[in-house]
Write a protein that holds these residues in place. Structure first.
Motif, PDB file in Angstrom:
ATOM      1  N   VAL A 104     -10.895  16.435  -7.954  1.00 46.89           N
ATOM      2  CA  VAL A 104     -11.609  15.419  -7.181  1.00 46.89           C
ATOM      3  C   VAL A 104     -10.970  14.039  -7.399  1.00 46.89           C
ATOM      4  CG1 VAL A 104     -13.820  14.234  -6.913  1.00 46.89           C
ATOM      5  CG2 VAL A 104     -13.769  16.719  -7.237  1.00 46.89           C
ATOM      6  N   ALA A 105     -10.452  13.814  -8.598  1.00 50.24           N
ATOM      7  CA  ALA A 105      -9.890  12.496  -8.933  1.00 50.24           C
ATOM      8  C   ALA A 105      -8.735  12.090  -8.022  1.00 50.24           C
ATOM      9  CB  ALA A 105      -9.469  12.468 -10.399  1.00 50.24           C
ATOM     10  N   PRO A 106      -7.704  12.952  -7.819  1.00 53.32           N
ATOM     11  CA  PRO A 106      -6.625  12.543  -6.914  1.00 53.32           C
ATOM     12  C   PRO A 106      -7.116  12.284  -5.488  1.00 53.32           C
ATOM     13  CG  PRO A 106      -5.953  14.419  -8.244  1.00 53.32           C
ATOM     14  CD  PRO A 106      -7.421  14.236  -8.471  1.00 53.32           C
ATOM     15  N   ILE A 107      -8.099  13.077  -5.040  1.00 50.09           N
ATOM     16  CA  ILE A 107      -8.629  12.859  -3.692  1.00 50.09           C
ATOM     17  C   ILE A 107      -9.255  11.476  -3.583  1.00 50.09           C
ATOM     18  CG2 ILE A 107     -10.307  13.652  -1.983  1.00 50.09           C
ATOM     19  CD1 ILE A 107      -9.991  16.482  -3.132  1.00 50.09           C
ATOM     20  N   VAL A 108     -10.066  11.125  -4.566  1.00 49.99           N
ATOM     21  CA  VAL A 108     -10.745   9.824  -4.556  1.00 49.99           C
ATOM     22  C   VAL A 108      -9.735   8.690  -4.671  1.00 49.99           C
ATOM     23  CG1 VAL A 108     -12.341   8.337  -5.813  1.00 49.99           C
ATOM     24  CG2 VAL A 108     -12.896  10.747  -5.466  1.00 49.99           C
ATOM     25  N   VAL A 109      -8.778   8.824  -5.576  1.00 49.39           N
ATOM     26  CA  VAL A 109      -7.770   7.772  -5.762  1.00 49.39           C
ATOM     27  C   VAL A 109      -6.931   7.611  -4.495  1.00 49.39           C
ATOM     28  CG1 VAL A 109      -5.694   7.103  -7.037  1.00 49.39           C
ATOM     29  CG2 VAL A 109      -7.672   8.018  -8.259  1.00 49.39           C
ATOM     30  N   GLY A 110      -6.512   8.731  -3.910  1.00 49.59           N
ATOM     31  CA  GLY A 110      -5.720   8.668  -2.688  1.00 49.59           C
ATOM     32  C   GLY A 110      -6.476   8.006  -1.556  1.00 49.59           C
ATOM     33  N   ALA A 111      -7.737   8.382  -1.374  1.00 51.96           N
ATOM     34  CA  ALA A 111      -8.545   7.785  -0.316  1.00 51.96           C
ATOM     35  C   ALA A 111      -8.748   6.294  -0.570  1.00 51.96           C
ATOM     36  CB  ALA A 111      -9.893   8.504  -0.226  1.00 51.96           C
ATOM     37  N   ALA A 112      -8.954   5.932  -1.820  1.00 50.56           N
ATOM     38  CA  ALA A 112      -9.142   4.521  -2.160  1.00 50.56           C
ATOM     39  C   ALA A 112      -7.882   3.713  -1.865  1.00 50.56           C
ATOM     40  CB  ALA A 112      -9.528   4.388  -3.634  1.00 50.56           C
ATOM     41  N   LEU A 113      -6.728   4.281  -2.179  1.00 46.30           N
ATOM     42  CA  LEU A 113      -5.473   3.584  -1.894  1.00 46.30           C
ATOM     43  C   LEU A 113      -5.277   3.383  -0.392  1.00 46.30           C
ATOM     44  CD1 LEU A 113      -3.042   5.333  -4.424  1.00 46.30           C
ATOM     45  CD2 LEU A 113      -3.879   2.986  -4.524  1.00 46.30           C
ATOM     46  N   ARG A 146       0.837  -1.199   0.000  1.00 50.28           N
ATOM     47  CA  ARG A 146       0.000   0.000   0.000  1.00 50.28           C
ATOM     48  C   ARG A 146       0.875   1.255   0.000  1.00 50.28           C
ATOM     49  NH1 ARG A 146      -4.553   0.237   4.516  1.00 50.28           N
ATOM     50  NH2 ARG A 146      -4.921  -1.771   3.495  1.00 50.28           N
ATOM     51  N   PRO A 147       0.746   2.126  -0.997  1.00 50.11           N
ATOM     52  CA  PRO A 147       1.594   3.329  -1.099  1.00 50.11           C
ATOM     53  C   PRO A 147       1.026   4.470  -0.257  1.00 50.11           C
ATOM     54  CG  PRO A 147       0.180   3.180  -3.014  1.00 50.11           C
ATOM     55  CD  PRO A 147      -0.135   1.971  -2.161  1.00 50.11           C
ATOM     56  N   THR A 148       1.218   4.400   1.052  1.00 52.28           N
ATOM     57  CA  THR A 148       0.587   5.343   1.973  1.00 52.28           C
ATOM     58  C   THR A 148       0.998   6.789   1.727  1.00 52.28           C
ATOM     59  OG1 THR A 148       0.482   3.609   3.662  1.00 52.28           O
ATOM     60  CG2 THR A 148       0.219   5.896   4.401  1.00 52.28           C
ATOM     61  N   VAL A 149       2.296   7.034   1.606  1.00 53.77           N
ATOM     62  CA  VAL A 149       2.769   8.410   1.414  1.00 53.77           C
ATOM     63  C   VAL A 149       2.242   8.972   0.099  1.00 53.77           C
ATOM     64  CG1 VAL A 149       4.804   9.884   1.135  1.00 53.77           C
ATOM     65  CG2 VAL A 149       4.822   8.026   2.824  1.00 53.77           C
ATOM     66  N   PHE A 150       2.298   8.166  -0.937  1.00 56.80           N
ATOM     67  CA  PHE A 150       1.792   8.587  -2.240  1.00 56.80           C
ATOM     68  C   PHE A 150       0.298   8.908  -2.147  1.00 56.80           C
ATOM     69  CE2 PHE A 150      -0.090   7.142  -6.379  1.00 56.80           C
ATOM     70  CZ  PHE A 150       0.403   8.173  -7.169  1.00 56.80           C
ATOM     71  N   ALA A 151      -0.453   8.067  -1.457  1.00 54.12           N
ATOM     72  CA  ALA A 151      -1.892   8.277  -1.309  1.00 54.12           C
ATOM     73  C   ALA A 151      -2.180   9.563  -0.538  1.00 54.12           C
ATOM     74  CB  ALA A 151      -2.521   7.084  -0.596  1.00 54.12           C
ATOM     75  N   LEU A 152      -1.430   9.790   0.543  1.00 53.68           N
ATOM     76  CA  LEU A 152      -1.624  11.008   1.329  1.00 53.68           C
ATOM     77  C   LEU A 152      -1.309  12.247   0.503  1.00 53.68           C
ATOM     78  CD1 LEU A 152      -0.144   9.891   4.769  1.00 53.68           C
ATOM     79  CD2 LEU A 152      -2.550  10.347   4.238  1.00 53.68           C
ATOM     80  N   TRP A 153      -0.267  12.137  -0.347  1.00 50.32           N
ATOM     81  CA  TRP A 153       0.046  13.289  -1.194  1.00 50.32           C
ATOM     82  C   TRP A 153      -1.082  13.569  -2.172  1.00 50.32           C
ATOM     83  CZ3 TRP A 153       2.447  17.596  -1.714  1.00 50.32           C
ATOM     84  CH2 TRP A 153       2.392  18.249  -2.959  1.00 50.32           C
ATOM     85  N   LEU A 154      -1.638  12.531  -2.776  1.00 47.81           N
ATOM     86  CA  LEU A 154      -2.732  12.727  -3.720  1.00 47.81           C
ATOM     87  C   LEU A 154      -3.905  13.439  -3.049  1.00 47.81           C
ATOM     88  CD1 LEU A 154      -2.882   9.368  -5.741  1.00 47.81           C
ATOM     89  CD2 LEU A 154      -1.962  11.573  -6.488  1.00 47.81           C
TER      90      LEU A 154
END
Length: 201
Positions: free
Chosen positions: A81-90, A9-17
């Motif tokens: 909205v897309a990065p927010i959704v993708v980050g939250a999903a990750l 799970r890419p946590t840091v990447f997801a938080l950045w998104l």
């Protein structure tokens, strides 16, 4: 070739998104609000108009500010909205197929290219530095670098295992890549607009 779904799970990447998406959306919202204000009050100044150099109004009212026939910030209101959704999903443990990452990467690349064009227009044509636009630049550029590296490291692009491994190590350097990009933009803006003098008066 390993599937992207097999990576940790890419946590840091997801938080950045999520962070970039929130900041980018807020900047787009502010610009949209300013545009509505200018439409309702022709001839008035935007609240982000600080000087002839640092302002939003000139950008918003220019042809470059409505490339597709409507204010550019509306693209941000929907696109971020897309990065927010993708980050939250990750963060929730979602795993996406290659085709999804490729489409997401294409969207981020298009946003990056559009921002580069807007930067060139702002510096070389409009001769302004729009505060809220610069906030958008500050999250779009590192997001592009992070997504590009992520696409390679998860195998969404047809590269070797060695390339994926190098990309995984390269992810830690994406902040430096963004800083270098910001520095280049700053130098170009200084040569063209002498913004340092503006901020040191």
């Amino acid at each position: 070739m390993p599937s992207p779904s097999r990576t940790s799970r890419p946590t840091v990447f997801a938080l950045w998104l999520i962070f970039a998406g929130v900041v980018g959306w807020f900047a787009a919202f502010q610009l949209t609000t300013e545009r509505f204000h200018l439409l309702e009050n022709p001839g008035s100044a935007a609240s982000c108009d600080i000087s002839l150099l640092v302002q939003c109004g000139k950008n918003l009212e220019s042809a470059q500010g409505s490339v597709f026939g409507f204010p550019n910030p509306i693209l941000g209101l929907t696109g971020w909205v897309a990065p927010i959704v993708v980050g939250a999903a990750l963060l929730a443990g979602a795993r996406f197929a290659r085709w999804f990452w490729v489409l997401f990467g294409l969207g981020v690349t298009a946003a990056f290219a559009f921002v580069l064009w807007l930067i060139s227009q702002s510096i070389f044509v409009l001769a302004t530095l729009c505060p809220w636009c610069m906030v958008t630049w500050s999250v779009t550029i590192p997001t592009f670098f992070a997504v590009a590296v992520h696409l390679v490291r998860v195998g969404a692009l047809p590269v070797s295992a060695a390339a994926r491994h190098r990309a995984d190590a390269l992810m830690a350097w994406t902040p430096l890549m963004a800083i270098v990009a910001f520095a280049i933009i700053g130098v170009i803006a200084q040569v063209q607009l002498d913004w340092i003098s503006e901020f040191t008066r």
